[in-house]
Scaffold this active site. Structure first.
Site: not given
Length: 441
Positions: A65, A68, A287
């Site tokens: 993640s 991101k 997330s």
């Protein structure tokens, strides 16, 4: 994202990541040790200053993640902090068209507002209701996603017309099951067994049904589950909202797979999302994978004219090449793709670039602080302010962000661990947190 792994032997050789002394004049260099069997890339650099840490800084690893961070930076850069997604309903002849432009926050309440707008326009009947969902192109699931990802809420599909994150809430109270929002597109199969060890709630990838199996819970339990046909689900929910507003639709709703329908005409009502400045925080703190993909594909649509994964890969690839990120491969916006690779130095370069943008404060404030979101129980004892994005995939753990230092230059950092199994995987977060605590000391 979910992780797991087999147990392995401990007590292997370990190597160290050197860190700067804790105070001016200190003789020792503090270290964080990592098993030699674990892949690691770590970089820490003062903003506009010197590099403090470099452990295999140019070796690419799965960012999970941490991808991101790229999505947030490019959304703020290309769309702008004030950009808002729109969902509208229009009329052409005796047809109504519901048009999606990637809105990641469309809710049942907003569908009701659109339906009331139709009623307030003096429309009480329509022959047909169609979807205008061609703002995005190509598959709704990202390249490199696994079969398992489609079973749970974190793997909801990305579509231009999307209701409630393309997922439903399934609440199980004893043997009673409630689905919200519920439409005819959602097929539920419940099979309780009081002798089972646990309750399982998931979407069956084979037939798209939502299955509730196993032991009934003693207390109400709610799970988020992706829907099988998101556009049809949204359109059916809008048909129900129209009925509540006194507007009847004669034919069954249509969801043409070829995208933008010719029925679009006079716009009757529109709802808008919160601005991107708020959405990036809604993405980064918990997330949220779905929100990340909606942002990424919208950036691709606005920059390249096509809201596809391939167009996103081109946009982010060009950006990273300009930053001198070295070897990389980024295939989606959430980091769920197992194809993604980037180095810690590449991610630190992104953070340094973001720190120089006019929206810098918005970007870094979107990252969770200790005690928030995915850092809820982490780094609570850090001596200085930390803002960082976590990343978790099976066999990988990552953390990248910034350490704020009053009177000194802030430090951008990234640490990526991969090839984790057994005890190494169990201990990875504490290893990463130790690294950040030393930076913040």
């Amino acid at each position: 994202m979910r992780g797991g792994g087999a147990r392995t032997a401990v007590g292997r050789r370990r190597t160290a990541i050197g860190l700067p002394p804790r105070r001016r004049g200190a003789r020792s260099v503090h270290v964080v040790t990592i098993p030699d069997s674990v892949g690691a890339s770590a970089t820490a650099r003062e903003l506009g200053g010197v590099e403090l840490v470099a452990r295999d800084p140019d070796v690419p690893h799965p960012p999970a993640s941490n991808a991101k961070l790229l999505t947030a930076a490019l959304a703020l850069h290309h769309l702008g902090p004030d950009y808002r997604f729109e969902t509208s309903v229009s009329r052409a002849g005796d047809s109504l068209a519901l048009a999606g432009r990637g809105n990641p926050s469309l809710s049942p309440v907003e569908l009701s507002a659109l339906a009331e707008g139709v009623g307030n326009a003096g429309i009480d009947a329509a022959a047909r209701l169609v979807a205008d969902a061609g703002w995005f192109a190509g598959p709704s699931r990202g390249p490199g996603w696994t079969w398992e990802d489609g079973k749970y809420g974190y793997g909801a599909e990305s579509t231009a017309l999307a209701l409630a994150g393309n997922a439903v809430s399934v609440t199980v109270s004893g043997t009673d099951v409630e689905v919200t929002p519920e439409t005819d597109a959602v097929e539920l199969v419940a099979d309780f067994d009081r002798s089972a060890d646990e309750l399982r709630v998931y979407r069956d990838p084979r037939d798209g049904t939502i299955r509730v199996e196993g032991r009934p819970p003693d207390q109400p339990r709610t799970e988020t589950v992706p829907v099988d046909d998101p556009v049809r689900h949204c359109l059916l929910a809008f048909r129900d909202a129209l009925a509540d507003a006194g507007v009847t639709v004669s034919e069954n709703p249509r969801t043409p797979a070829d995208a933008e329908t010719s029925a679009a005409g006079e716009t009757i009502a529109t709802v808008r999302s919160p601005p991107v400045s708020e959405l990036v925080r809604e993405m980064n703190v918990p997330s949220d994978n779905f929100l990340a993909e909606q942002l990424a594909r919208t950036v691709a649509r606005e920059v390249r004219g096509e809201g596809s994964w391939e167009a996103w890969e081109d946009v982010v690839g060009e950006f990273l090449e300009e930053r001198g990120a070295g070897g990389f491969r980024i295939r989606d916006g959430s980091g769920l793709s197992r194809y993604n690779l980037i180095s810690s130095r590449g991610l630190v370069g992104v953070l340094e670039w973001a720190a120089e943008r006019p929206w810098s404060a918005t970007f870094f404030d979107s990252l969770p602080a200790p005690g928030e979101g995915t850092l809820e129980n982490r780094l609570l004892d850090a001596d200085r302010e930390v803002r960082a994005k976590t990343g978790t995939l099976t066999g990988s753990r990552t953390l990248s962000g910034i350490v704020r230092r009053d009177g000194e230059r802030d430090v951008a950092f990234s640490i990526l661990l991969s090839g984790l199994t057994g005890a190494d995987e169990e201990n990875a977060r504490e290893t990463i947190d130790e690294f950040v605590r030393e930076l913040a000391d």
